[in-house]
Design a protein around this motif. Structure first.
Motif, PDB file in Angstrom:
ATOM      1  N   LYS A   1      29.269   9.632   6.777  1.00 34.41           N
ATOM      2  CA  LYS A   1      28.397  10.574   7.489  1.00 34.41           C
ATOM      3  C   LYS A   1      27.833  11.662   6.584  1.00 34.41           C
ATOM      4  N   ALA A   2      28.525  11.956   5.489  1.00 37.21           N
ATOM      5  CA  ALA A   2      28.053  13.009   4.580  1.00 37.21           C
ATOM      6  C   ALA A   2      26.672  12.692   4.021  1.00 37.21           C
ATOM      7  N   ILE A   3      26.336  11.425   3.895  1.00 34.30           N
ATOM      8  CA  ILE A   3      25.052  11.037   3.308  1.00 34.30           C
ATOM      9  C   ILE A   3      23.884  11.596   4.106  1.00 34.30           C
ATOM     10  N   TRP A   4      24.025  11.685   5.408  1.00 31.85           N
ATOM     11  CA  TRP A   4      22.938  12.281   6.193  1.00 31.85           C
ATOM     12  C   TRP A   4      23.282  13.699   6.653  1.00 31.85           C
ATOM     13  N   ALA A   5      24.572  13.973   6.905  1.00 31.99           N
ATOM     14  CA  ALA A   5      24.948  15.274   7.480  1.00 31.99           C
ATOM     15  C   ALA A   5      24.776  16.415   6.493  1.00 31.99           C
ATOM     16  N   TRP A   6      25.144  16.217   5.239  1.00 26.90           N
ATOM     17  CA  TRP A   6      25.070  17.320   4.285  1.00 26.90           C
ATOM     18  C   TRP A   6      23.630  17.683   3.943  1.00 26.90           C
ATOM     19  N   PRO A   7      22.758  16.723   3.644  1.00 24.67           N
ATOM     20  CA  PRO A   7      21.355  17.105   3.428  1.00 24.67           C
ATOM     21  C   PRO A   7      20.710  17.705   4.679  1.00 24.67           C
ATOM     22  N   ALA A   8      21.018  17.142   5.849  1.00 23.40           N
ATOM     23  CA  ALA A   8      20.447  17.688   7.088  1.00 23.40           C
ATOM     24  C   ALA A   8      20.914  19.119   7.311  1.00 23.40           C
ATOM     25  N   ALA A   9      22.181  19.393   7.015  1.00 23.41           N
ATOM     26  CA  ALA A   9      22.699  20.758   7.155  1.00 23.41           C
ATOM     27  C   ALA A   9      21.980  21.699   6.210  1.00 23.41           C
TER      28      ALA A   9
END
Length: 197
Positions: free
Chosen positions: A65-73
């Protein structure tokens, strides 16, 4: 991850934050009322480039999930920070926070720190607030700033994608290359903090 490397990382990040002098690299630089000006801004300085790519590299190392969650954050909180900057809401330590973000995110990649996705969101969000606030304070009073904000949001997302792409392309076999890129980001941050760039 045991507590000792985390303590060392925390101490190093705190030391860098305390040692940094304001870069004054953001306020009033260039035109700030068009999409293209906003798009160009994250591409115009080492602090922006390294942080945005480091977020992508760290997300790729963490995977899931970090692949999308961290950039989105990062993009989401950066836009909130920009809104605060445009509204002249003060946020303390913006310039030192930006410089500390370069070092800290570089170290997170270099050390391949494996944190829960929510902890990564929190760390990234704090740094994104500083970057966004700096962007927002650049928008002149007589400009709405929406196009400028969309420009730097798109460019930021693209730089995150570059980091993710490099990290994923390196894969497990060449994970050391991704970590070396993180070390380079941290070194750039130290150089920026002490005026080498």
């Amino acid at each position: 991850m045991n507590a000792d490397p985390l303590k060392k990382f925390s101490f190093a990040a705190l030391l860098m934050a305390a040692a940094t002098m304001p870069a004054y690299a953001h306020i009033g630089i260039g035109p700030t009322s068009s999409f293209s000006a906003g798009f160009d801004h994250p591409l115009s300085g080492l602090d922006h480039l390294t942080v945005m790519i480091a977020v992508g590299l760290w997300a790729a190392l963490r995977g899931g999930k970090a692949i999308w969650a961290w950039p989105a954050a990062f993009v989401g909180v950066m836009l909130v920070g920009a809104g605060l900057g445009m509204a002249h809401v003060p946020v303390p330590f913006v310039e030192p926070g930006i410089l500390a973000s370069v070092v800290a995110l570089g170290l997170l990649v270099a050390l391949a720190v494996d944190l829960p996705v929510s902890a990564g969101v929190a760390i990234i969000g704090i740094f994104a607030l500083f970057h966004g606030h700096a962007h927002g304070t650049e928008v002149p009073e007589n400009a709405g700033g929406f196009e400028y904000m969309m420009g730097f949001a798109v460019a930021t997302a693209m730089l995150h994608a570059v980091g993710i792409g490099v990290g994923l392309a390196s894969g497990l076999r060449y994970r050391a290359l991704t970590r070396a890129a993180g070390a380079l980001c941290a070194a750039i941050g130290v150089g920026l903090a002490f005026g080498a760039f």
